[in-house]
Write an enzyme that holds these catalytic residues in place. Structure first.
Site, mmCIF file in Angstrom:
data_model
loop_
_atom_site.group_PDB
_atom_site.id
_atom_site.type_symbol
_atom_site.label_atom_id
_atom_site.label_comp_id
_atom_site.label_asym_id
_atom_site.label_seq_id
_atom_site.Cartn_x
_atom_site.Cartn_y
_atom_site.Cartn_z
ATOM 1 N N LYS A 170 2.058 30.102 -10.864
ATOM 2 C CA LYS A 170 0.773 30.757 -10.615
ATOM 3 C C LYS A 170 -0.140 30.631 -11.827
ATOM 4 O O LYS A 170 -1.337 30.334 -11.701
ATOM 5 C CB LYS A 170 0.987 32.230 -10.255
ATOM 6 C CG LYS A 170 -0.315 33.031 -10.118
ATOM 7 C CD LYS A 170 -1.250 32.463 -9.052
ATOM 8 C CE LYS A 170 -2.652 33.025 -9.137
ATOM 9 N NZ LYS A 170 -2.755 34.463 -8.929
ATOM 10 N N LYS A 238 -7.179 37.038 -18.936
ATOM 11 C CA LYS A 238 -5.797 37.518 -18.875
ATOM 12 C C LYS A 238 -4.868 36.371 -18.487
ATOM 13 O O LYS A 238 -3.834 36.138 -19.120
ATOM 14 C CB LYS A 238 -5.682 38.646 -17.854
ATOM 15 C CG LYS A 238 -4.257 39.200 -17.692
ATOM 16 C CD LYS A 238 -4.098 39.978 -16.396
ATOM 17 C CE LYS A 238 -4.023 39.039 -15.202
ATOM 18 N NZ LYS A 238 -3.630 39.710 -13.936
#
Length: 281
Positions: A170, A238
């Protein structure tokens, strides 16, 4: 199978709705109850906190903005682990680091709770239509048990391997998307300064060897002026931070990702962390 869903934001709201459309019994929770109105209208039940939700669920999905929030929802006061019965499952759809998901799984194991990670990729618009891609990590039997629910929310479902595998792929897909986004911005500005019609330039790039999924989707949002990708600058940074840490751990030099992260930091300073990630262009 009774499911709970916590986190009804840009992504989670659509994913929970797709579970309901598929006929599942779903209990929902979010800090902002107004986000649950459409789910309640579709037949969902409401829970006032994660523990109450978990008490009425066999498995609980979460889709949250940071590892710190995931941990609080899982093990904090009135958390998921206080409500799920032994044999239950926590299914984390948020983007976490590999160490995060492994740490959280270790907290769940003594209570007899299994953990499956299933982050999604493809964008909010694909979550809305139910054809988003889901990347799962965890025991194969656990994945198979919850595959029907995952298929209700997504189109292509990949079991990547043991727990932690999905977090790696991911982060890789997001890293590529952010690099492609910065590249698309440079390309579009070249077209603009070169005096080209931008709609025609968009179509030409889409039909060329320089095309990408990001160009096909996010360049449209840039050119129509909305920039509304449903994903913020803070979230992008992030995820890029996760990528850079993987680069250090696996000893892979990430020159393009590093430069892209610096460009996103400049954009964050210029527009704020809550600005859409597409504004990096």
């Amino acid at each position: 199978m009774r499911y709970g869903y916590i986190g009804l934001g840009h992504l989670g709201g659509h994913l929970a709705a797709n579970l309901l459309k598929a006929g599942y019994q779903v209990t929902v929770h979010d800090l902002d109850r107004s986000l649950a109105e459409r789910h309640l209208a579709m037949g969902a039940a409401w829970a006032d906190n994660p523990q109450a939700l978990a008490e009425n669920s066999d498995a609980v999905f979460t889709c949250l903005p940071s590892p710190a929030i995931s941990k609080r929802v899982l093990v904090g006061p009135h958390g998921i682990l206080e409500g799920l019965k032994p044999g239950g499952t926590w299914i984390e759809m948020s983007t976490l680091g590999r160490e995060d998901i492994m740490t959280f799984a270790a907290l769940a194991a003594p209570r007899g709770i299994s953990v499956l990670e299933s982050p999604v990729t493809g964008g909010v618009h694909r979550a809305a239509t139910g054809d988003i891609t889901i990347l799962a990590g965890g025991e194969k039997w656990l994945f198979d048990q919850h595959r029907p629910a995952l298929q209700a929310m997504g189109d292509e479902i990949f079991h990547m391997g043991p727990l932690g595998s999905a977090s790696i792929i991911k982060v890789i897909t997001n890293m590529l998307a952010f690099i492609h986004l910065v590249a698309a911005g440079e390309a579009l500005m070249l077209a603009k300064r070169g005096g080209l019609d931008l709609a025609q330039a968009f179509r030409a790039i889409k039909a060329s060897s320089g095309n990408s999924f990001v160009h096909e989707t996010e360049s449209q949002l840039i050119l129509n002026g909305s920039y509304d990708v449903g994903f913020t600058m803070d979230l992008a940074l992030k995820d890029l931070g996760f990528a850079m840490r993987f680069g250090e751990e696996f000893r892979v030099p990430l020159a393009l990702a590093s430069q892209t992260a610096q460009i996103f930091k400049q954009a964050q300073q210029a527009y704020g962390g809550s600005a859409w990630s597409t504004q990096v262009v």
